[in-house]
Motif scaffolding. Sequence first.
Motif, PDB file in Angstrom:
ATOM      1  N   THR A   1       0.852  -1.181   0.000  1.00  0.00           N
ATOM      2  CA  THR A   1       0.000   0.000   0.000  1.00  0.00           C
ATOM      3  C   THR A   1       0.890   1.233   0.000  1.00  0.00           C
ATOM      4  OG1 THR A   1      -1.711  -1.172   1.226  1.00  0.00           O
ATOM      5  CG2 THR A   1      -1.815   1.244   1.248  1.00  0.00           C
TER       6      THR A   1
ATOM      7  N   ASP B   1      -3.991   3.770 -12.808  1.00  0.00           N
ATOM      8  CA  ASP B   1      -4.594   4.632 -11.790  1.00  0.00           C
ATOM      9  C   ASP B   1      -3.584   5.640 -11.243  1.00  0.00           C
ATOM     10  OD1 ASP B   1      -7.051   3.257 -11.903  1.00  0.00           O
ATOM     11  OD2 ASP B   1      -6.308   1.745 -10.507  1.00  0.00           O
TER      12      ASP B   1
ATOM     13  N   ASP C   1      -4.209   9.793  -3.446  1.00  0.00           N
ATOM     14  CA  ASP C   1      -5.560   9.317  -3.734  1.00  0.00           C
ATOM     15  C   ASP C   1      -5.750   7.955  -3.079  1.00  0.00           C
ATOM     16  OD1 ASP C   1      -7.959   8.367  -4.725  1.00  0.00           O
ATOM     17  OD2 ASP C   1      -7.585   9.047  -6.764  1.00  0.00           O
ATOM     18  N   ASP C   2      -6.419   7.925  -1.937  1.00  0.00           N
ATOM     19  CA  ASP C   2      -6.556   6.688  -1.166  1.00  0.00           C
ATOM     20  C   ASP C   2      -7.377   5.617  -1.879  1.00  0.00           C
ATOM     21  OD1 ASP C   2      -8.888   8.112  -0.847  1.00  0.00           O
ATOM     22  OD2 ASP C   2      -9.071   7.744   1.291  1.00  0.00           O
ATOM     23  N   ASP C   3      -8.062   5.960  -2.948  1.00  0.00           N
ATOM     24  CA  ASP C   3      -8.789   4.949  -3.718  1.00  0.00           C
ATOM     25  C   ASP C   3      -7.865   4.115  -4.606  1.00  0.00           C
ATOM     26  OD1 ASP C   3     -11.264   5.673  -2.696  1.00  0.00           O
ATOM     27  OD2 ASP C   3     -11.636   7.138  -4.290  1.00  0.00           O
ATOM     28  N   HIS C   4      -6.608   4.579  -4.784  1.00  0.00           N
ATOM     29  CA  HIS C   4      -5.702   3.908  -5.720  1.00  0.00           C
ATOM     30  C   HIS C   4      -4.342   3.580  -5.111  1.00  0.00           C
ATOM     31  CE1 HIS C   4      -8.606   4.652  -8.836  1.00  0.00           C
ATOM     32  NE2 HIS C   4      -8.584   5.940  -8.579  1.00  0.00           N
TER      33      HIS C   4
END
Length: 136
Positions: A54, A79, A102-105
């Motif tokens: 992550t 992304d 961008d915590d979604d990616h």
Amino acid sequence: MAQNRKLQDLVEPKYLKGGSIDRLTSGGIPIVYKLQFSIAGAGDTSVVVDRAFTVIDAWVQLDDAGTAGDTITVKGGSDVIMTAIDISSGGDKDIVRAAELDDDHTGMTAGETLTATLAAGGDAPPCTVYVMGILS
């Protein structure tokens, strides 16, 4: 990439309290990828990651002064993880940090491509992009 055999099994679920990196109570193991732009000018540099992790941070170390409009974008696959790290006002030897994540990616999977894109407003400087993550 050389591997440290002493640490190879440290992230096995049997060693993780709760079995997930999201619930670790004693921290996680960091990993840093180095993406090098060795000559001036725009372009991409990438690496295929060898394990899941992550992304938690990125920064740029400049080898010369930036010029107006110079930016770095960090992507995982297609992304965008971090957009437009502005290196235009940085000088030789400066370190410029990413301002947004961008915590979604942020999740990278083994075999995925981690890419840094240098967009040049002028003659963008040689630089090194470091991307840090926690093994997951």
